[in-house]
Design a protein around this motif. Structure first.
Motif: not given
Length: 134
Positions: A3-19, A21-32
């Motif tokens: 999904x190169x070129x598609x950027x997703x913003x994750x907004x959460x106050x819990x660092x572990x949840x952000x991480x 989700x970032x890992x999931x979306x990064x593995x899917x090919x998104x810029x996070x």
């Protein structure tokens, strides 16, 4: 599928949840990108206008919660994909911005992954989305 070129913003106050989700979306090919609250999210969005999807928790510290953030974002960008989540608050559909999707926590990672992909596809083919909403 990359999904190169598609950027997703994750907004959460819990660092572990952000991480997580970032890992999931990064593995899917998104810029996070990430933010710990709505104020940070607005700053990130101001500097990165190519963000396609925002995934936000509802309950966060700061000047507004995630649901309020989603309404602000919908008002300024009607095509932005919005995913709203919470483990404590379950808003009625009528309280969500138009086109936003709600997911309860804990996350089903497969559902999140599919929702992000579908929201980006909706942006690529808006005429088909408009036909299906009739």
């Amino acid at each position: 599928m990359a999904q190169q070129g598609h950027t997703v913003l994750v907004v959460d106050d819990e660092p572990l949840i952000r991480l997580m989700l970032e890992d999931l979306l990064d593995a899917d090919g998104y810029d996070v990108l990430d933010a710990a609250d709505a104020d940070q999210a607005l700053t990130v969005l101001a500097h990165c206008p190519d963000i396609r999807v925002v995934l936000t928790d509802i309950q966060m510290p700061g000047s507004m919660n995630g649901l309020e953030l989603a309404h602000v974002l919908r008002g300024s960008n009607p095509d932005l994909g919005l995913i709203i989540a919470s483990g404590a608050t379950f808003p009625p559909r009528s309280d969500l911005p138009a086109g936003a999707r709600f997911f309860p926590k804990p996350y089903d990672m497969g559902h999140i992954s599919c929702a992000v992909r579908e929201l980006i596809e909706d942006q690529r083919f808006p005429a088909e989305r408009n036909r299906s909403e009739r």
